[in-house]
Scaffold this motif. Structure first.
Motif, mmCIF file in Angstrom:
data_model
loop_
_atom_site.group_PDB
_atom_site.id
_atom_site.type_symbol
_atom_site.label_atom_id
_atom_site.label_comp_id
_atom_site.label_asym_id
_atom_site.label_seq_id
_atom_site.Cartn_x
_atom_site.Cartn_y
_atom_site.Cartn_z
ATOM 1 N N ALA A 107 0.856 -1.184 0.000
ATOM 2 C CA ALA A 107 0.000 0.000 0.000
ATOM 3 C C ALA A 107 0.889 1.231 0.000
ATOM 4 C CB ALA A 107 -0.934 -0.004 1.210
ATOM 5 N N ARG A 108 0.282 2.371 -0.360
ATOM 6 C CA ARG A 108 1.005 3.645 -0.364
ATOM 7 C C ARG A 108 0.305 4.583 0.594
ATOM 8 N NH1 ARG A 108 2.087 7.257 -5.696
ATOM 9 N NH2 ARG A 108 3.220 5.337 -6.228
ATOM 10 N N LEU A 109 1.121 5.274 1.400
ATOM 11 C CA LEU A 109 0.593 6.254 2.331
ATOM 12 C C LEU A 109 0.891 7.653 1.805
ATOM 13 C CD1 LEU A 109 1.678 4.728 5.780
ATOM 14 C CD2 LEU A 109 -0.462 4.389 4.518
ATOM 15 N N THR A 110 -0.102 8.530 1.965
ATOM 16 C CA THR A 110 0.118 9.905 1.545
ATOM 17 C C THR A 110 1.015 10.594 2.548
ATOM 18 O OG1 THR A 110 -1.799 10.718 2.753
ATOM 19 C CG2 THR A 110 -2.168 9.932 0.489
ATOM 20 N N ARG A 111 1.346 11.851 2.250
ATOM 21 C CA ARG A 111 2.234 12.605 3.119
ATOM 22 C C ARG A 111 1.640 12.753 4.532
ATOM 23 N NH1 ARG A 111 5.666 16.088 -0.150
ATOM 24 N NH2 ARG A 111 5.553 17.688 1.478
ATOM 25 N N SER A 112 0.322 13.071 4.596
ATOM 26 C CA SER A 112 -0.305 13.260 5.921
ATOM 27 C C SER A 112 -0.445 11.927 6.662
ATOM 28 C CB SER A 112 -1.669 13.915 5.765
ATOM 29 O OG SER A 112 -2.521 13.111 4.955
ATOM 30 N N GLU A 113 -0.752 10.873 5.912
ATOM 31 C CA GLU A 113 -0.880 9.546 6.549
ATOM 32 C C GLU A 113 0.450 9.088 7.094
ATOM 33 O OE1 GLU A 113 -4.583 7.769 3.859
ATOM 34 O OE2 GLU A 113 -2.489 7.409 3.264
ATOM 35 N N ALA A 114 1.550 9.348 6.367
ATOM 36 C CA ALA A 114 2.874 8.957 6.861
ATOM 37 C C ALA A 114 3.204 9.699 8.147
ATOM 38 C CB ALA A 114 3.928 9.231 5.781
ATOM 39 N N ALA A 115 2.824 10.979 8.220
ATOM 40 C CA ALA A 115 3.121 11.765 9.429
ATOM 41 C C ALA A 115 2.383 11.221 10.645
ATOM 42 C CB ALA A 115 2.759 13.223 9.186
ATOM 43 N N ARG A 116 1.197 10.632 10.460
ATOM 44 C CA ARG A 116 0.409 10.114 11.583
ATOM 45 C C ARG A 116 1.065 8.918 12.256
ATOM 46 N NH1 ARG A 116 -5.599 10.034 8.812
ATOM 47 N NH2 ARG A 116 -5.689 12.288 8.303
ATOM 48 N N ILE A 117 1.936 8.237 11.529
ATOM 49 C CA ILE A 117 2.596 7.064 12.131
ATOM 50 C C ILE A 117 4.047 7.383 12.486
ATOM 51 C CG2 ILE A 117 1.081 5.414 10.965
ATOM 52 C CD1 ILE A 117 3.328 4.851 8.995
ATOM 53 N N GLY A 118 4.388 8.678 12.501
ATOM 54 C CA GLY A 118 5.717 9.061 12.963
ATOM 55 C C GLY A 118 6.779 9.076 11.898
#
Length: 428
Positions: A107-118
Motif C-alpha cells: 500500500a502507499r501512504l500519503t504525506r499526511s498519513e505517513a506523518a500520523r505514524i511518525g
C-alpha cells in the motif's frame, strides 16, 4: 510575394523544432515518472518481503529491531483489533487499516498519513504479512530519499529541456534573422537590377530618338542631291546609245543611289521601331556583299581585306540590307584604323546557339575605356569621324537580338564581333 514566402518555411521549421524538443522532453518526463513509480513499487515489495521474514518473530517480541527512527515503522493488527504501533499507540490511518483487513500485500501512504505514524511528511510505502497467530504485520518505510532523488532528476531533465529549447530558439532565430537579411538584400539587388534595366532602356530609347532625329535630317538633306544624281544618271543612260561603257556606269550610279536611299529609309524605320522584313541568308553571302561595297576603300588605303568564312554555317535570319550595313561600318572602321600594308580579317564561325561575325584589324588598338563608350552616339577617337558608325551597328545588332562586342587585341589591333542567335528574330 514569392520572396516573402521564403521566410515562412524557416519560421515553421523553427516552431517545429521547438515543438519536437518539447515533445521529446514531455516523453522523457513521463518516462521518468514511470521509472519513479516502478521504484516505489519495488520499495513496497521489499517491505512486504521484510514483513514476511518478520512474521514468525512476532511472538518473540523482537520486531523492534526493524524500526529505524524517521525512516521505518512497524505496525501490528491483532485479529479483531485496530492497528497499533509497537509502543501500543493506536494508528488512526483508515487506508492502512482497510489494506490490512483486505489482506493486500502493499500500500502507499500519503504525506499526511505517513506523518500520523511518525514518519516524515513524505510518501511512504508499506508491505504486509500475516503472522502464524493471524495478526497482520505492516512495515512502513519512508520514500523521502527516493523522492528527493526523483525530484532532482526531474529538475535536471526540465533544465536540460529548457536549455535545448533555448538553444534551438536562439540558433533558429539567428538563422531566421540571417535569412531575412539575405532576402532584404535580394530585394535591394532586384530593385537595383530593375533600375539598371530601366536606365538601360531609357538610354536605348534616347539613342533611338537621336538616331531618328539625325536620320530624318540626313534623309531630308540627301533627298535633293539624290534626286539630282538619279535624274542625271537617267539622262546619261537614255543618251548612251550603243556605248556599253556609259550605260554600265550610268546604271551603277542608279544602283548605288537606290542603295543609299534604301539604307537611309531602313535606318529611319529602325530608329522609329518599325517592323523590318526578315529573311534567311547565308553568312558567306552577307560577308561577300559587304566586302564588295568597301573593296575600293581598302584598295585606296593599301589594306588587304581577307574574309575567312567556314564552309558549313547555318543561315542567319536578318534584314539583309541593314545587317550588311552594320558589317560595312565595322569594315570601314577597321580599314581606317589599319596602316598601309596591314590585313583586316573577317571571320565567321558558329556554335550551337549563335553565329559570330568577327572583324580583326592590325591598328594601334583601343583602350578598355574607349571600348566601353565606342557604341555611344557621336563618340569617336578620330578627328574626322562622326561617331555614328558603331552606334548604328550596335543598334542593328540589338534589333536582331544580338550583341556587338569591342575589345583590344594582343599585341595590337582591335577585335569587333557581332553575334546573333541562330534562330534569329528581330526585337519588336
Amino acid at each position: 510575394m514569392r520572396r516573402r514566402l521564403g521566410v515562412i518555411p524557416t519560421r515553421w521549421l523553427l516552431v517545429s523544432m521547438v515543438a519536437a524538443v518539447g515533445a521529446i522532453g514531455v516523453l522523457a518526463f513521463m518516462n521518468e515518472q514511470r521509472r519513479s513509480e516502478a521504484e516505489l513499487a519495488d520499495l513496497a515489495r521489499q517491505q512486504a518481503a521484510v514483513a514476511d521474514a518478520a512474521a514468525p518473530r512476532l511472538a518473540a517480541g523482537t520486531l523492534g529491531e526493524l524500526e529505524k527512527p524517521g525512516t521505518t515503522r512497524v505496525i501490528v493488527a491483532a485479529p479483531g483489533e485496530r492497528p497499533r504501533l509497537l509502543d501500543g499507540s493506536a494508528v488512526d490511518v483508515p487506508a492502512l487499516a482497510d489494506a490490512m483487513a483486505r489482506g493486500e500485500r502493499t500500500a502507499r501512504l500519503t504525506r499526511s498519513e505517513a506523518a500520523r505514524i511518525g514518519l516524515p511528511e513524505r510518501t511512504a510505502m508499506v508491505g504486509f504479512a500475516r503472522a502464524p497467530n493471524g495478526a497482520v504485520i505492516a512495515i512502513a518505510s519512508s520514500a523521502a530519499d527516493q523522492r528527493d532523488r526523483d525530484r532532482a532528476g526531474q529538475e535536471r531533465l526540465v533544465g536540460s529541456i529548457l536549455l535545448a529549447v533555448g538553444l534551438v530558439s536562439a540558433f533558429g532565430g539567428l538563422a531566421l534573422s540571417r535569412q531575412r537579411a539575405q532576402l532584404s538584400l535580394e530585394r535591394e539587388l532586384a530593385v537595383a537590377d530593375t533600375a539598371r534595366a530601366r536606365d538601360s532602356e531609357l538610354e536605348r530609347l534616347s539613342r533611338a530618338a537621336t538616331m531618328a532625329a539625325l536620320g530624318s535630317g540626313v534623309a531630308h538633306e540627301l533627298s535633293t542631291p539624290l534626286g539630282v544624281i538619279v535624274g542625271r544618271a537617267e539622262q546619261l543612260l537614255s543618251r548612251a546609245g550603243g556605248d556599253e561603257r556609259i550605260a554600265k556606269n550610268a546604271q551603277a550610279i542608279l544602283d548605288e543611289a537606290d542603295h543609299i536611299d534604301k539604307v537611309v529609309r531602313g535606318l529611319l524605320g529602325l530608329a522609329r521601331g518599325a517592323p523590318i522584313a526578315m529573311q534567311e541568308i547565308g553568312p558567306r553571302e552577307l560577308v561577300r556583299d559587304a566586302s564588295a561595297l568597301v573593296e575600293h576603300r581598302f584598295e585606296r588605303a593599301g589594306v588587304t581585306l581577307l574574309p575567312v568564312v567556314g564552309a558549313e554555317l547555318p543561315p542567319v535570319r536578318c534584314e539583309p540590307l541593314l545587317f550588311k550595313h552594320a558589317l560595312v561600318n565595322l569594315l570601314l572602321n577597321a580599314c581606317e584604323a589599319s596602316p598601309r600594308g596591314a590585313t583586316v580579317r573577317v571571320e565567321v564561325h558558329a556554335d550551337a546557339g549563335e553565329v559570330a561575325f568577327v572583324v580583326n584589324d592590325e591598328g594601334q588598338g583601343i583602350t578598355p575605356e574607349d571600348a566601353a563608350r565606342a557604341t555611344q552616339p557621336f563618340f569617336t577617337t578620330k578627328g574626322e569621324g562622326t561617331g555614328l558608325g558603331l552606334a548604328i551597328a550596335n543598334e542593328i545588332a540589338t534589333t536582331h537580338r544580338g550583341t556587338l562586342n569591342i575589345a583590344p587585341r594582343t599585341p595590337k589591333g582591335t577585335r569587333v564581333a557581332i553575334k546573333v542567335p541562330v534562330d534569329g528574330g528581330a526585337r519588336v
